[in-house]
Each structure stands twice: as structure tokens, then as C-alpha cells.
Design an enzyme around this catalytic site. Structure first.
Site, PDB file in Angstrom:
ATOM      1  CG  ASP A   3      -1.812   1.127   1.042  1.00 29.13           C
ATOM      2  OD1 ASP A   3      -1.521   1.912   0.694  1.00 29.13           O
ATOM      3  OD2 ASP A   3      -2.863   1.052   2.196  1.00 29.13           O
ATOM      4  CG  HIS A   4       3.205   3.511  -3.279  1.00 33.73           C
ATOM      5  ND1 HIS A   4       4.090   4.744  -2.253  1.00 33.73           N
ATOM      6  CD2 HIS A   4       4.121   3.952  -3.946  1.00 33.73           C
ATOM      7  CE1 HIS A   4       5.685   5.071  -2.850  1.00 33.73           C
ATOM      8  NE2 HIS A   4       5.681   4.734  -3.962  1.00 33.73           N
TER       9      HIS A   4
END
Lengths: 461, 372
Positions: free
Chosen positions: A433-434
Site C-alpha cells: 500500500d503506497h
């Protein structure tokens, strides 16, 4: 002569609309007696056993365990009496369980509000699963100048007691639509036979006609016959999976990275461990070592094991790992997790994974085992594929895909010389999850997992 | 001296037949009963249970919208029901299937309301058995009103066995917390009415256990209203019969009201819409299974009265026939005719109502195929 009777799901709790099938006590071909327990269903109010209303032989069971069934749908058909079956057909025909008072000859010809399509509309009533057929038929007031065509009945194929739970209109039968809808279709130049029906009791709604009118002429939206397509209801695990995947894919910006790694040393270690006495009872799989590698690497990059808490505006970094293992089961994909996997020894982890898989395969995974996960591994390699771009389990920050382990040519260097050797090689992919994990952290984590699989001794450092 | 230090002793309950089927005597309530009479009580109990079980099955099959099972309470109901005389009047809740049976109300008739084809189903004056009352406790007030009428008719304390009348009203432990029931107690006591309040304490007001509703055993409440209360083993049909007889006799003779607490247990769900496994332990159910009201009579008949197996087989066969008849008759129950709404409301139909009825009949006749 034998007769086919249908048992429709009754409203067993004053105003319920559906129930889930929990358990069948009978199978097709079983002989049953009156009041013998057929099935256990669970409604919003209670789990109850339904007794059989007929004595006979189970002919067909229409819903599997786990299915959600609307009140009024036939759940089972029972062959009553000896000899050849009369009017046997799947899902329709047969006697309605609700008793029908004697039919008035004059009435049965009338085109009441229920009959243009032959399917009586269900009315909301408190008793049973609703009135149907003659019971619910409202009579039309006589108007000398509006006598219905005598052929109306034939035209629409009136079948009292027939049930039309299926949204797909069986081929060969007239399309079901109310007169105003027919009028609309005529006005818009749409052929009712080519329209997919989504209305009540499989009827064509006004909206269906309007949608069909927007399509190019000649297009049909009607569901093709059963032979060429199978329509699978989206429910249960499938529905849950879909919701979770959509929610994850469209809230967490995914980045996926890949690495190819020589795991020959890990495979050798695996063989040595598997030969040990205390590991005799458990499965020592490559996945076990991947799990250990993940737990090791997560300690070095803690944010990989975190939750994005949008509401609180915080990233919650977990100091424990509940390690999810994606499992393919008959019911679909489920992701049970091993609680506090980070505190386990290799043996404990192997035992936990064995139990988890076994329970999942048998369909007994408890909801608690599927909640609270912090990181997931999906073992796509068991299907023989190299890798994939996994979607993060909602609430977690990353997921690791473990590909197939294969013998592959690999450049091996020692003492300044290089040569090509057959080695055990696999691919790993991590999606993160950036929002919470940057490329650097994600890359370091993946490199760490790969490094410790290439050289398990690193874990000693 | 403290106000709250006193702990009352656990109350006795009148029992004449133990759960093991042993006949015991009670000094205050001797019961002269022949083995043939006990056999007939056994038949009542067994048939009521079979009917009740069949009705539950019919509900599960979609034939009834709802059913309130009396499973486990058969003795409490049959004992009281068999203590009634012809002229007595009974006011039931919606669960008194055993009392209805004793009043000769056809079980099929009871199903009408639960099938939604009737708002009542029987003429209360034919069998002196009022309609089922769904509103909790309301029937106790109806009973008290009826008892006032009985008193004004002078049908109390005359000494004529066929004239003196008692009123028996039923309610549960949950309804005992209702205002209506307490008002009924007050009126019955104030006017010394010939009414017997028969509380079947089945331990559960749907999911609320009785100990959360009352600090004292329910029968003790009567003393606060100024009339006697007594607890009986509600699973002992003989105790229920004996004590009900005494209470009804005393009512008929003008001695006023009594509260009987029949201590029993609802073995099934509150109604078919309820799931008791969500709020009570299976251990409790197991305990009460050992106190089953029918098994103890059977045990007595076999061990002490030497009744042969044929008797039980014949009852079983009769129960099976009853079940088949109930099943068929239930499915054949017809919807009421629209005009019947005019029939039962007034004793004498008014001119205005007669006109409405006629108009409505014309309206119905204007439909195609009318005349049915």
C-alpha cells in the site's frame, strides 16, 4: 401414479423474507415420511428444522448448504405415490403446497391482475409464504364492453401453482410482462422475447424495456439458454471476496515488485528439517520457510506490517504478526490467519499452518480465524505459476505472492569464475500500500525475504 | 433489626404424583381418583401433545403463520381444564390448547387464527371457553368482568351444583408483571369474585427468566392483594386437578378468588418465531425433561396400576389418527367470506349495519363469476 410435490420455503418467523440452508438431512433418492426432518435453515430469528409435509421419495434438492433462499422458493421436490411420475419437471410444475380451494369455473378463465403471465404475484401476508394461484387472485369487476379474449389464457400459458423464482424465462414460454410494460415495448419497438427479465417473479420490468431500447436493433439482452452459459449467484464467500478485493484495490494504491531468487539452500535446509524426529508429524513445505522469512523481514521493516487508519489519520504499526495464508477451498478463497505467528518456533508454525489448512479445506474456519490478520502470503506456486500481482487483504499493508519453485539454469559464481548450474529457483512478488509503504521500504522488505531464502543462515545474524 | 435481612424459605409445592410416577398424599389436598380416570387423563395429555406437535410441524411447513406450543405444560392445562364444570367459564391466553381440549373445542378450530383465516374461530358461549387472547394479561380483566356478571346473576353460593359458577383465567409468569393482571387481582379481591387466577409459571417470559421479574415466588403475591395463593407442581396433572377443584369449589361457594401458580416449564420455544437456544442452557431443558408431565403418568400406570402395553398402543394409534385429521383439516380450512365481517360484531344487527351489509353484498355480486 406418482406425483411430484414441491416444498417451498415457508415464512417460519412472521414476516421473514429469506433463510440460509444450514444442513440437509436427506439426499436425492431417500424415502421420507411426514414430519421427518428434511433440512435445517437459519433465518434472521432462529435456526430451525423443517419437517417434511409429504411421505415419498426425495426427487430433487434445489439448493445446497450455504445458499440463501427467498421465502416461497421450492427447496426440494418429493415424489409421492408409486409408479410413473406425472408432470415431473425441474423447478416447476407439481402441486403447490398451499391448498387451493375449489376453483370457480368462471373465475379461472378471467384475466385477473395476476394472470396475464400465468404467474401469480405474491402478496405480502402473514401466513405461510404468501398466497398464490387462486388464493391470491383478485377478481376483475365485470365490464360488459371489456370482455377478455377467451384465448388469453392459452396465450400466456396459465399454470396455476407454478412457481417462477427463476429470473430467466424458460425458453418456449411467453415473456412475462404487465400490460403497461407490453405497451411500452410496443411503442419503443422492442421485442419482449429478447429482453432479460429482472422484475419480480421473472417478469420484464419497465426498466428492462427502456434499457433494451437503448441497445442497437437486433441485440438481445436475454440470458441465453442454459447450455451455453452458467449463471452463478454472487453470494457467500464469492460475494465477500469481491467486496474485499474491490475495496482494497480502489482504496489502497498498490505497487507490486518482483524478485527472482535461488532457493537451493533453503530447499536443502527444508530436507534436513523434514528429516528431524520432532518434525515427523508435520508438513515441512517451502511455504513454511517463506513464512519464516516474511516474519524475519517484517521485523526489519515494521511498516510492512501495519494498517492505514483513515479515520484516525494514523498508520498503525503492529508489534505482532497475525499471518494470513490464502487458501483455496470448495467454497472459494478464504484467508485464515495464524495469530501471533511472530512468537512461534518453526515447529509451532508448521503445526499451525497444518491445522489452518485442514480446517479451511473442511469448511470449518471460524470467522475469528479470518479476522485480525496483519500480513498475508498467497501461495500461487502450488498452481504451477511463477508469480502474480496480488491484491492486499483489506486492513493490511502488504501481501506476498510465492511462485512455483523450479529447477532452472542459474549463474553461479565462486572463486571469481562463473558457471551455469541447475538450481531451485522461485519468484516472489510483493504488493504494498503506497500510502503507508514507500518504494524503498517495500523493496528492502522484498530483498530481505529473498536474501534469507537464498541464504537461510542470515537469520542467525 | 434490619429491613432487608430476611431471607424467605424456599416454598413448598403441592405434588401428588412424583416425577418417577409414585403417588404421594398431601394432607390438605386429598384426591380420590380411580385408575380409569388417570388413564383418561393420560389420554388427554398424549393427544394434546400430539396435536401440539403436529401444529408446530404445520407451521414449519408454511401452513400456519405462527404457533405457540404448549409442550411441557400439558398437565398444568389438562389438570385445570378437567376441574371445570360445564357452567364454568375459562379465559385462556393463546397457549391453552390443553384447556381447549378439555372444553371440547375442536383442535382444528384453534388453528384458524394461526392460519390467518379467522380472528377467533369459535363461539365462546358454546363451550364456555373464551377466544384466545393475544394481548398479555388482558383476559384476566375479561374474566373478572365475567365474574362480576356471575355474581350479579346470583350464580354464586346458592349450593346448587349446576348453578354455582366459577371463572378460571389463565396467564403466564410474564403476564403477571402486567398492569392488567394486577388490576384484575384488585377487583377480584375487592368484590370477592368467583374467579381463579391460574398462572402457568413456565419460567420464561420469552427470553426473560422469572427471577428477573419477581423477588418473591409468584403465588405469594396474592397475599398482598388479600386472597390465598398456592404453588403446585404444574407437571403433575393430579396436583393440578386436585388444587384447581378446591379453588373452583371455593369460588363457586362464594369464598372469593385464588391464585394458583402451576410451576412448570416451557419445553419448546415461546412461539415458532423464537429460538430458545439463544437464551437458555440445554442443561435446564434436560433437567425438566426428567419432570415430564406425561412420562410420570405413564410410569404410574405401568408400575402401580398394572396397565398393559395395549392401552398405550391404542392411545398412540388414536394420536396418530388425530394428527392425520388435523393435518388434512388444516390444509382444507377455507378463507372466510367477506360478508362474515358483519356476523359476529353485534348481537342484533342494526338497521344501518344491515344496509351496509346489503350494499356490500351487491358490490361483491358485481364481480365476474360472482355467486360463489
Amino acid at each position: 401414479m406418482a406425483e411430484l410435490k414441491h416444498f417451498k420455503l415457508p415464512d417460519i418467523g412472521e414476516g421473514l423474507t429469506e433463510a440460509d440452508i444450514l444442513r440437509w438431512d436427506v439426499a436425492v433418492g431417500d424415502t421420507v415420511t411426514v414430519n421427518q426432518t428434511l433440512v435445517e435453515v437459519e433465518t434472521a430469528k432462529a435456526a430451525v428444522e423443517l419437517p417434511c409435509p409429504f411421505a415419498g421419495v426425495i426427487h430433487e434438492i434445489f439448493f445446497d448448504v450455504g445458499a440463501t433462499v427467498d421465502v416461497g422458493q421450492p427447496i426440494v421436490s418429493i415424489q409421492v405415490g408409486e409408479g410413473e411420475l406425472v408432470g415431473a419437471s425441474s423447478g416447476s410444475g407439481g402441486e403447490d403446497l398451499v391448498p387451493t380451494p375449489p376453483i370457480d369455473g368462471g373465475l379461472s378463465q378471467s384475466v385477473g391482475p395476476t394472470s396475464p403471465n400465468g404467474i401469480p404475484e405474491r402478496e405480502a401476508v402473514l401466513v405461510g409464504y404468501g398466497v398464490s394461484g387462486e388464493r391470491g387472485r383478485r377478481r376483475k369487476r365485470a365490464k360488459p364492453d371489456a370482455v377478455p379474449a377467451p384465448s388469453a389464457n392459452d396465450a400466456f400459458g396459465v399454470t396455476p401453482g407454478a412457481h417462477a423464482a427463476n429470473a430467466v424465462v424458460p425458453a418456449g414460454r411467453g415473456a412475462l410482462a404487465k400490460p403497461p410494460v407490453r405497451k411500452l415495448a410496443k411503442t419503443l419497438g422492442v421485442d419482449l422475447a429478447n429482453i432479460a427479465a429482472t422484475g419480480p417473479n421473472g417478469s420484464i420490468s419497465r426498466l428492462d424495456v427502456e434499457e433494451a431500447a437503448k441497445l442497437p436493433a437486433g441485440t438481445t439482452t436475454a440470458a441465453p439458454s442454459v447450455d451455453t452459459e452458467t449463471r452463478i449467484p454472487i453470494k457467500g464467500v464469492r460475494k465477500h471476496t469481491a467486496a474485499a478485493m474491490v475495496s482494497s484495490a480502489f482504496t489502497a494504491p498498490h505497487v507490486t515488485e518482483f524478485i527472482t531468487v535461488d532457493v537451493t539452500d533453503m530447499m536443502e535446509l527444508r530436507n534436513r528439517v523434514a528429516a528431524r524426529r520432532e518434525f515427523r508429524e508435520v508438513k515441512v513445505s517451502p511455504l513454511l520457510f517463506v513464512a519464516r522469512a516474511v516474519l524475519w523481514a517484517a521485523k526489519r521493516t515494521p511498516v510492512i506490517n501495519s494498517t492505514w487508519d483513515d479515520k484516525a489519520g494514523e498508520i498503525v504499526v503492529k508489534h505482532y504478526v497475525n499471518l494470513g495464508i490464502a487458501a483455496a477451498t470448495d467454497r472459494g478463497l478464504i484467508v485464515p490467519n495464524i495469530k501471533r505467528a511472530d512468537t512461534m518456533s518453526l515447529l509451532e508454525l508448521a503445526q499451525a499452518m497444518g491445522t489452518l489448512t485442514e480446517v479451511a479445506r473442511s469448511g470449518r474456519t471460524a470467522p475469528a480465524d479470518m479476522s485480525g490478520g496483519t500480513f498475508t502470503i498467497t501461495n500461487v506456486g502450488v498452481f504451477g505459476v511463477d508469480t502474480g500481482t496480488p491484491i492486499i487483504n483489506p486492513g493490511e499493508a502488504a501481501i506476498l505472492a510465492f511462485g512455483a519453485v523450479r529447477r532452472q539454469p542459474w549463474v553461479v559464481s565462486s572463486d571469481g569464475t562463473e558457471r551455469i548450474e541447475p538450481r531451485w529457483v522461485t519468484q516472489l512478488a510483493v504488493s504494498f500500500d503506497h500510502r503507508s509503504v514507500d518504494g524503498q521500504q517495500g523493496s528492502e522488505f522484498l530483498a530481505d525475504v529473498a536474501a534469507v531464502l537464498r541464504d537461510p543462515g542470515l537469520a542467525l545474524l | 433489626m434490619t429491613l432487608h435481612g430476611h431471607v424467605p424459605p424456599e416454598p413448598d409445592l403441592v405434588q401428588l404424583l412424583t416425577p418417577e410416577g409414585v403417588r404421594v398424599e398431601h394432607p390438605d389436598f386429598p384426591l380420590e381418583i380411580t385408575d380409569d380416570e388417570i388413564k383418561s387423563l393420560y389420554r388427554d395429555l398424549a393427544l394434546v401433545r400430539r396435536f401440539d406437535g403436529e401444529a408446530t410441524a404445520l407451521q414449519r411447513q408454511g401452513e400456519l403463520g405462527l404457533w405457540a406450543s404448549c409442550l411441557g405444560q400439558e398437565a398444568a392445562q389438562v389438570g385445570a381444564g378437567r376441574a371445570l364444570r360445564t357452567q364454568d367459564m375459562a379465559f385462556p391466553t393463546y397457549r391453552e390448547h390443553g384447556v381447549a381440549w378439555c372444553r371440547d373445542v375442536d383442535p382444528v378450530t384453534l388453528l384458524g387464527m394461526f392460519r390467518g383465516v379467522s380472528l377467533g374461530g369459535w363461539n365462546p358461549n358454546e363451550n364456555n371457553f373464551n377466544l384466545y387472547t393475544i394481548v398479555l394479561g388482558a383476559q384476566t380483566l375479561h374474566a373478572v368482568g365475567y365474574a362480576m356478571g356471575v355474581a350479579r346473576d346470583g350464580a354464586v353460593g346458592t349450593g346448587e351444583p349446576d348453578r354455582d359458577t366459577a371463572v378460571l383465567t389463565f396467564f403466564g409468569d410474564g403476564a403477571s408483571s402486567q398492569g392488567d393482571v394486577n388490576e384484575a387481582f384488585i377487583w377480584a379481591a375487592a368484590a370477592n369474585l368467583p374467579v381463579v387466577f391460574y398462572c402457568q409459571n413456565n419460567q420464561w417470559a420469552i427470553s426473560e427468566p422469572v427471577e428477573r421479574q419477581s423477588r418473591v415466588p409468584l403465588f405469594q403475591r396474592a397475599s398482598g392483594f388479600g386472597f390465598p395463593g398456592i404453588r403446585i407442581d404444574g407437571n403433575d396433572v393430579l396436583a393440578c386437578l386436585a388444587v384447581s377443584r378446591v379453588a373452583l369449589d371455593e369460588a363457586r361457594s362464594g369464598q372469593g378468588p385464588t391464585l394458583i401458580e402451576a410451576f412448570t416449564y416451557r419445553m419448546g420455544a415461546h412461539t415458532t418465531s423464537d429460538d430458545p437456544t439463544r437464551y437458555r442452557l440445554s442443561e435446564e431443558l434436560e433437567t425438566w425433561k426428567h419432570r415430564d408431565p406425561i412420562e410420570r403418568v405413564r410410569a404410574y400406570l405401568i408400575r402401580e396400576a398394572g396397565v398393559a402395553q395395549e392401552f398405550f398402543d391404542s392411545i398412540e394409534a388414536e394420536a396418530e389418527e388425530l394428527a392425520i385429521r388435523i393435518r388434512q383439516a388444516c390444509r382444507a380450512l377455507e378463507d372466510p367470506s367477506p360478508l362474515s365481517v358483519f356476523d359476529q360484531v353485534y348481537v342484533e344487527i342494526t338497521d344501518e349495519l344491515a344496509e351496509q351489509r346489503s350494499d356490500y353484498a351487491d358490490y361483491l355480486a358485481s364481480f365476474e363469476g360472482a355467486g360463489r
